[in-house]
Enzyme design. Sequence first.
Site, PDB file in Angstrom:
ATOM      1  N   ILE A  50      -2.553 -84.705  35.488  1.00 19.18           N
ATOM      2  CA  ILE A  50      -3.858 -84.150  35.872  1.00 19.18           C
ATOM      3  C   ILE A  50      -4.245 -82.935  35.034  1.00 19.18           C
ATOM      4  CG2 ILE A  50      -3.736 -84.964  38.269  1.00 19.18           C
ATOM      5  CD1 ILE A  50      -2.917 -82.110  39.069  1.00 19.18           C
ATOM      6  N   ASN A 103       6.603 -75.601  31.297  1.00 17.55           N
ATOM      7  CA  ASN A 103       6.584 -76.711  32.261  1.00 17.55           C
ATOM      8  C   ASN A 103       7.184 -77.997  31.689  1.00 17.55           C
ATOM      9  OD1 ASN A 103       5.413 -75.427  34.486  1.00 17.55           O
ATOM     10  ND2 ASN A 103       3.354 -75.710  33.677  1.00 17.55           N
ATOM     11  N   SER A 104       7.675 -77.933  30.462  1.00 19.88           N
ATOM     12  CA  SER A 104       8.147 -79.153  29.815  1.00 19.88           C
ATOM     13  C   SER A 104       9.650 -79.352  30.013  1.00 19.88           C
ATOM     14  CB  SER A 104       7.790 -79.121  28.319  1.00 19.88           C
ATOM     15  OG  SER A 104       7.969 -80.405  27.752  1.00 19.88           O
ATOM     16  N   CYS A 132       7.940 -78.662  40.113  1.00 18.96           N
ATOM     17  CA  CYS A 132       9.188 -78.040  40.569  1.00 18.96           C
ATOM     18  C   CYS A 132       8.962 -76.872  41.526  1.00 18.96           C
ATOM     19  CB  CYS A 132      10.001 -77.558  39.366  1.00 18.96           C
ATOM     20  SG  CYS A 132       9.185 -76.249  38.408  1.00 18.96           S
ATOM     21  N   GLN A 133       7.725 -76.345  41.586  1.00 20.09           N
ATOM     22  CA  GLN A 133       7.473 -75.142  42.384  1.00 20.09           C
ATOM     23  C   GLN A 133       7.912 -75.244  43.844  1.00 20.09           C
ATOM     24  OE1 GLN A 133       5.312 -76.720  40.457  1.00 20.09           O
ATOM     25  NE2 GLN A 133       4.043 -75.329  39.232  1.00 20.09           N
ATOM     26  N   SER A 189       2.266 -86.039  45.550  1.00 24.03           N
ATOM     27  CA  SER A 189       2.234 -87.150  44.591  1.00 24.03           C
ATOM     28  C   SER A 189       3.604 -87.799  44.442  1.00 24.03           C
ATOM     29  CB  SER A 189       1.726 -86.662  43.232  1.00 24.03           C
ATOM     30  OG  SER A 189       2.559 -85.631  42.728  1.00 24.03           O
ATOM     31  N   ILE A 197       3.200 -82.557  28.093  1.00 29.06           N
ATOM     32  CA  ILE A 197       2.963 -82.636  26.652  1.00 29.06           C
ATOM     33  C   ILE A 197       3.792 -83.744  25.990  1.00 29.06           C
ATOM     34  CG2 ILE A 197       2.240 -80.240  26.472  1.00 29.06           C
ATOM     35  CD1 ILE A 197       5.024 -79.574  25.351  1.00 29.06           C
ATOM     36  N   GLY A 198       4.443 -84.575  26.815  1.00 29.85           N
ATOM     37  CA  GLY A 198       5.121 -85.748  26.260  1.00 29.85           C
ATOM     38  C   GLY A 198       6.582 -85.564  25.920  1.00 29.85           C
TER      39      GLY A 198
END
Length: 336
Positions: free
Chosen positions: A38, A319-320, A82-83, A101, A16-17
Amino acid sequence: MEEKMEHRILELYSGIGGMHCAWNESTIKGKVVAAIDINTVANDVYKYNFPETLLFTKNIQSLTPIEIEKYKIDTVLMSPPCQPFTRNGKNLDENDPRTNSFLYFIDILDKLNTLQYILMENVKGFECSTVRNLFVEKLTYCGFVYQEFMLSPVSVGVPNSRLRYYCIAKRNNTWNFKRKDELITCLPKTFAKPHCLKDIIENNVPDDYLVPDKMLRKANIFDICYADSNRSCCFTKAYTHYVEGTGSVFTETSYDIVQKYLKLANYFEVGSDEFLQTLKKLKLRFFTSKEILQLMSFPSEYSFPKTVTRKQCYRLLGNSVNVKVISELLQILFDE
């Protein structure tokens, strides 16, 4: 006086930046030229807040060195998945397909001739992974000097715990900040103590933010915060979905009143109707997405489009990254 160069930034795993916000907060001269992720929902939020930034919705492995060089990128900011480095992710490390990736980026690093600066964030646990070893070995091979950190927003005056690994690197072997083989846990700067949560709490929050009965029956394991609290737990993408370890809850009542009702509730069996009815009087609620944005140091003007659901907001925030911590690290990275 020689004018400082304007940096050109590529934001990988842009989400989200958060990295973009951190760059803006740092006030370092430069521009986020392109971002890639993605996650289509995250990209919708990114576009909503940064409509002028070129945004790719594709896998990083499809981004070639030639394409990166075409944009004259000198800085990469990234927060890879991070998972693979967490207990819930089974600590599969380099054997987890979600590292592919990032391993690709490591592989092409020696082909990115214009790249001079890197900032990477990940979860605690990454520091002892095989992927970390591969990353720093490639940094060294490519002529980068790097420094690793383990920092929480609390250490920079933010009332939220979110312990994360960070690595900053640049192609400059005269960089004096380097402390060989040391994982730094505090920055060389004095910060104010974390402010109270009342500074970020919204007024008139709707009742649908109240903790539902099925979760309130487990209130004995909640982390409860108050208006005068200067702390909160890390918010994860499972916030509001699971009770334990996903983030704090809030009440407008005082600590003393909460303790009183917790004591009364404990006269009953945990999870019973009597237990539940006693604790409902506390009106425990979840933090709103706007409040969590503030705890993660996003700018006040940042927002989610109305098309994004509340559940999606929480997942994306989980997730940020913390904007303040990264902004401070950027200032160290670009300090000449």
